[in-house]
Design an enzyme around this catalytic site. Structure first.
Site, mmCIF file in Angstrom:
data_model
loop_
_atom_site.group_PDB
_atom_site.id
_atom_site.type_symbol
_atom_site.label_atom_id
_atom_site.label_comp_id
_atom_site.label_asym_id
_atom_site.label_seq_id
_atom_site.Cartn_x
_atom_site.Cartn_y
_atom_site.Cartn_z
ATOM 1 N N ARG A 119 0.799 -0.815 -0.190
ATOM 2 C CA ARG A 119 -0.136 0.031 -0.042
ATOM 3 C C ARG A 119 0.339 1.280 -0.113
ATOM 4 O O ARG A 119 1.138 1.639 -0.438
ATOM 5 C CB ARG A 119 -0.862 -0.239 1.769
ATOM 6 C CG ARG A 119 -1.737 1.482 0.809
ATOM 7 C CD ARG A 119 -1.370 2.521 1.754
ATOM 8 N NE ARG A 119 -1.133 2.628 3.290
ATOM 9 C CZ ARG A 119 -0.567 3.618 3.645
ATOM 10 N NH1 ARG A 119 -0.655 4.797 3.229
ATOM 11 N NH2 ARG A 119 0.103 3.882 5.187
ATOM 12 N N ASP A 120 1.876 1.895 0.978
ATOM 13 C CA ASP A 120 2.705 2.717 1.537
ATOM 14 C C ASP A 120 3.393 3.108 0.115
ATOM 15 O O ASP A 120 3.782 3.761 -0.407
ATOM 16 C CB ASP A 120 2.696 3.373 2.543
ATOM 17 C CG ASP A 120 3.139 4.012 3.516
ATOM 18 O OD1 ASP A 120 3.311 5.199 2.284
ATOM 19 O OD2 ASP A 120 3.240 4.366 3.713
ATOM 20 N N HIS A 137 5.100 4.656 12.501
ATOM 21 C CA HIS A 137 5.014 4.160 11.257
ATOM 22 C C HIS A 137 6.351 5.589 10.612
ATOM 23 O O HIS A 137 6.357 6.746 10.004
ATOM 24 C CB HIS A 137 3.989 4.648 10.441
ATOM 25 C CG HIS A 137 3.302 4.222 8.967
ATOM 26 N ND1 HIS A 137 2.454 3.666 8.321
ATOM 27 C CD2 HIS A 137 3.974 5.444 8.276
ATOM 28 C CE1 HIS A 137 3.318 4.141 7.268
ATOM 29 N NE2 HIS A 137 3.519 5.253 7.573
ATOM 30 N N CYS A 176 3.988 9.547 0.665
ATOM 31 C CA CYS A 176 2.809 10.027 -0.079
ATOM 32 C C CYS A 176 3.021 10.780 -0.559
ATOM 33 O O CYS A 176 4.076 11.699 -1.203
ATOM 34 C CB CYS A 176 2.505 10.871 1.300
ATOM 35 S SG CYS A 176 1.004 11.168 1.175
HETATM 36 P P1 HMG Z 1 -13.121 14.828 -2.769
HETATM 37 O O1 HMG Z 1 -12.897 15.338 -3.615
HETATM 38 O O2 HMG Z 1 -13.520 15.852 -1.267
HETATM 39 O O3 HMG Z 1 -14.423 13.224 -2.616
HETATM 40 O O4 HMG Z 1 -12.157 13.708 -1.830
HETATM 41 P P2 HMG Z 1 -16.166 14.015 -2.194
HETATM 42 O O5 HMG Z 1 -15.713 13.342 -0.988
HETATM 43 O O6 HMG Z 1 -16.288 15.249 -2.392
HETATM 44 O O7 HMG Z 1 -16.889 12.999 -3.245
HETATM 45 C C1 HMG Z 1 -16.416 13.455 -5.000
HETATM 46 C C2 HMG Z 1 -16.551 12.218 -5.941
HETATM 47 O O8 HMG Z 1 -15.358 11.407 -5.612
HETATM 48 C C3 HMG Z 1 -18.052 11.889 -5.543
HETATM 49 O O9 HMG Z 1 -18.312 11.311 -7.023
HETATM 50 C C4 HMG Z 1 -17.391 10.258 -4.163
HETATM 51 O O10 HMG Z 1 -18.586 9.013 -4.635
HETATM 52 C C5 HMG Z 1 -16.185 10.099 -4.694
HETATM 53 P P3 HMG Z 1 -19.325 12.070 -7.416
HETATM 54 O O11 HMG Z 1 -20.673 11.536 -6.619
HETATM 55 O O12 HMG Z 1 -19.029 13.287 -7.682
HETATM 56 O O13 HMG Z 1 -20.124 10.685 -8.778
HETATM 57 N N1 HMG Z 1 -15.664 9.365 -4.183
HETATM 58 C C6 HMG Z 1 -14.813 8.054 -4.109
HETATM 59 N N2 HMG Z 1 -14.633 6.931 -4.812
HETATM 60 C C7 HMG Z 1 -13.900 6.609 -4.436
HETATM 61 N N3 HMG Z 1 -14.063 5.706 -3.543
HETATM 62 C C8 HMG Z 1 -13.681 6.121 -2.283
HETATM 63 C C9 HMG Z 1 -14.507 7.744 -2.634
HETATM 64 N N4 HMG Z 1 -15.229 9.283 -1.900
HETATM 65 C C10 HMG Z 1 -15.284 9.969 -2.596
HETATM 66 N N5 HMG Z 1 -13.492 6.949 -1.213
HETATM 67 C C11 HMG Z 1 -11.440 12.159 -0.559
HETATM 68 C C12 HMG Z 1 -11.712 13.438 -0.936
HETATM 69 C C13 HMG Z 1 -10.470 11.522 0.630
HETATM 70 C C14 HMG Z 1 -12.034 10.678 -1.559
HETATM 71 C C15 HMG Z 1 -9.609 11.744 -1.566
HETATM 72 O O14 HMG Z 1 -9.022 13.161 -0.813
HETATM 73 C C16 HMG Z 1 -8.394 10.713 -1.097
HETATM 74 O O15 HMG Z 1 -9.449 9.906 -1.874
HETATM 75 N N6 HMG Z 1 -7.941 11.119 -0.367
HETATM 76 C C17 HMG Z 1 -6.847 10.052 -0.743
HETATM 77 C C18 HMG Z 1 -5.393 10.759 -0.470
HETATM 78 C C19 HMG Z 1 -3.866 9.335 -0.606
HETATM 79 O O16 HMG Z 1 -4.692 8.300 -0.376
HETATM 80 N N7 HMG Z 1 -3.936 9.349 0.154
HETATM 81 C C20 HMG Z 1 -2.152 8.499 0.882
HETATM 82 C C21 HMG Z 1 -2.672 7.752 2.115
HETATM 83 S S1 HMG Z 1 -2.837 8.346 3.631
HETATM 84 C C22 HMG Z 1 -0.527 7.696 3.636
HETATM 85 O O17 HMG Z 1 -0.137 7.640 2.981
HETATM 86 C C23 HMG Z 1 -0.245 8.633 5.111
HETATM 87 C C24 HMG Z 1 0.103 7.447 5.761
HETATM 88 O O18 HMG Z 1 1.523 6.233 5.456
HETATM 89 C C25 HMG Z 1 0.833 7.574 7.502
HETATM 90 C C26 HMG Z 1 1.611 8.876 7.366
HETATM 91 O O19 HMG Z 1 2.862 8.257 6.244
HETATM 92 O O20 HMG Z 1 1.847 9.180 7.693
HETATM 93 C C27 HMG Z 1 -1.296 6.276 6.198
HETATM 94 MG MG MG Z 2 2.945 6.261 4.997
#
Ligand code: HMG
Ligand code: MG
Length: 314
Positions: A30-31, A223, A256
């Site tokens: 994943r990450d 992490h 990320c």
């Molecule tokens: P948004 O654009 O604000 O979404 O994104 P929304 O809630 O306004 O929805 C817009 C559209 O997206 C809608 O569709 C939803 O249904 C659809 P429409 O009605 O317009 O056709 N939608 C989705 N579709 C599929 N799957 C979903 C989903 N959600 C909404 N889950 C959102 C908000 C949270 C979805 C977006 O910002 C996002 O996906 N962010 C993910 C970012 C990410 O994955 N980052 C990496 C992981 S975090 C990380 O790596 C850190 C970690 O490792 C720890 C560390 O190292 O610190 C964990």
């Molecule tokens: Mg991470």
């Protein structure tokens, strides 16, 4: 390819205050793969997951049910988990940011999910398109429903040790985010050093801030990303303060896409090498794991950043 450990291995010698055994939470699929420039084919991801399980890892964070436009590298989440032959004794957590993600995870029959919060306003905005406060409104119904469905829920917190836009982050601010996640039903909190800037003295400071809000080290995981080469040192310090779950990424893959200064996670092999030296049990076959990371590095077309992988397979 066959790998051999070098002769003259160090004798085990323990240090005071370490646990007997820890759980490694493998985040490479994943990450690691969310941050690759190219999208890794689903079949390669499946082989990666299989090989990681063969090496003895029992927690494999498989993918994310996030918006595919936000993380195209993991847009095959349904296809991947649909084809994945899940093994007894191995859990396959997935990331879900919201109820839509949870719906997808439930439909795919997943049993462990993780929401991912930010300790800072700026990163909440960049990673989740929400303010710091709004992120909780998104997680609350997600966590409540996941728990009602019988799922295990982890809560990540990013930028626990520093933020590239906001600078230092107060431990009390991180713990306040953690408390809200625990109160809504997250079983475990993983403390993310998203950009790998933490130094060893911050570790007890952050753990102490959690203790002050009633969250003990037994509920916490660490992490660390390894941008400045501090991930292993910080992890061992966390183990000496009671943490027994460590996130790591095979071969040191990771980062990320919404925090440009983030590089790979603590390499699982680097962790395992040290744990072996310290006599802390973990259940992983280091040679098999390093062989897997060397194979994955071949798939990605560049050497693994893990020195242990290079030393063993080089
Ligand atoms: P948004 O654009 O604000 O979404 O994104 P929304 O809630 O306004 O929805 C817009 C559209 O997206 C809608 O569709 C939803 O249904 C659809 P429409 O009605 O317009 O056709 N939608 C989705 N579709 C599929 N799957 C979903 C989903 N959600 C909404 N889950 C959102 C908000 C949270 C979805 C977006 O910002 C996002 O996906 N962010 C993910 C970012 C990410 O994955 N980052 C990496 C992981 S975090 C990380 O790596 C850190 C970690 O490792 C720890 C560390 O190292 O610190 C964990
Ligand atoms: Mg991470």
């Amino acid at each position: 390819m066959s790998v051999e450990r070098p002769p003259g291995l160090p004798m085990n010698a323990s240090l005071a205050g370490l646990p007997e055994r820890i759980t490694i939470w493998e985040v490479g699929p994943r990450d690691g793969l969310q941050n690759e420039k190219s999208t890794v084919p689903t079949e390669v991801k499946l082989e990666f997951l299989d090989r990681l399980a063969d090496s003895g890892l029992t927690t494999l964070e498989a993918t994310s049910f996030v918006h595919p436009k936000w993380v195209p590298q993991l847009a095959d989440a349904e296809d991947l988990v649909g084809k994945l032959v899940r093994r007894d004794g191995v859990r396959y957590p997935v990331l879900v940011p919201n109820e839509r993600g949870l719906d997808r995870a439930l439909e795919a029959g997943m049993e462990h999910v993780a929401v991912f919060a930010s300790a800072t306003e700026t990163f909440a905005n960049k990673n989740l398109n929400r303010s710091l406060d709004e992120q909780f409104a998104m997680f609350e119904p997600t966590v409540t429903r996941a728990r009602a469905e019988g799922l295990e829920v982890r809560g990540y917190i990013s930028m626990c040790f520093g933020d590239p836009w906001e600078g230092p982050v107060e431990p009390a601010q991180v713990a306040a985010v953690g408390k809200r996640l625990v109160d809504m039903g997250c079983g475990q909190i993983s403390l993310g050093d998203t950009i790998g800037v933490a130094t060893i003295g911050q570790v007890p400071a952050v753990l102490g801030a959690f203790a002050a809000v009633g969250i003990g080290a037994d509920r916490l995981a660490v992490h660390f990303h390894d941008t400045y080469g501090q991930a292993l040192t910080n992890t061992i310090e966390a183990l000496r303060h009671g943490v027994t779950t460590v996130d790591a990424s095979a071969g040191g893959l990771g980062g990320c896409p919404y925090a440009k200064s983030a590089t790979g996670n603590l390499a699982t092999e680097d962790l395992v090498w040290t744990l072996d030296g310290l006599g802390v049990q973990h259940g992983v076959d280091l040679n098999r794991l390093a062989e897997t990371s060397a194979w994955m590095a071949g798939q990605l077309g560049r050497p693994s950043p893990s020195r242990v992988v290079r030393a063993i397979t080089g």
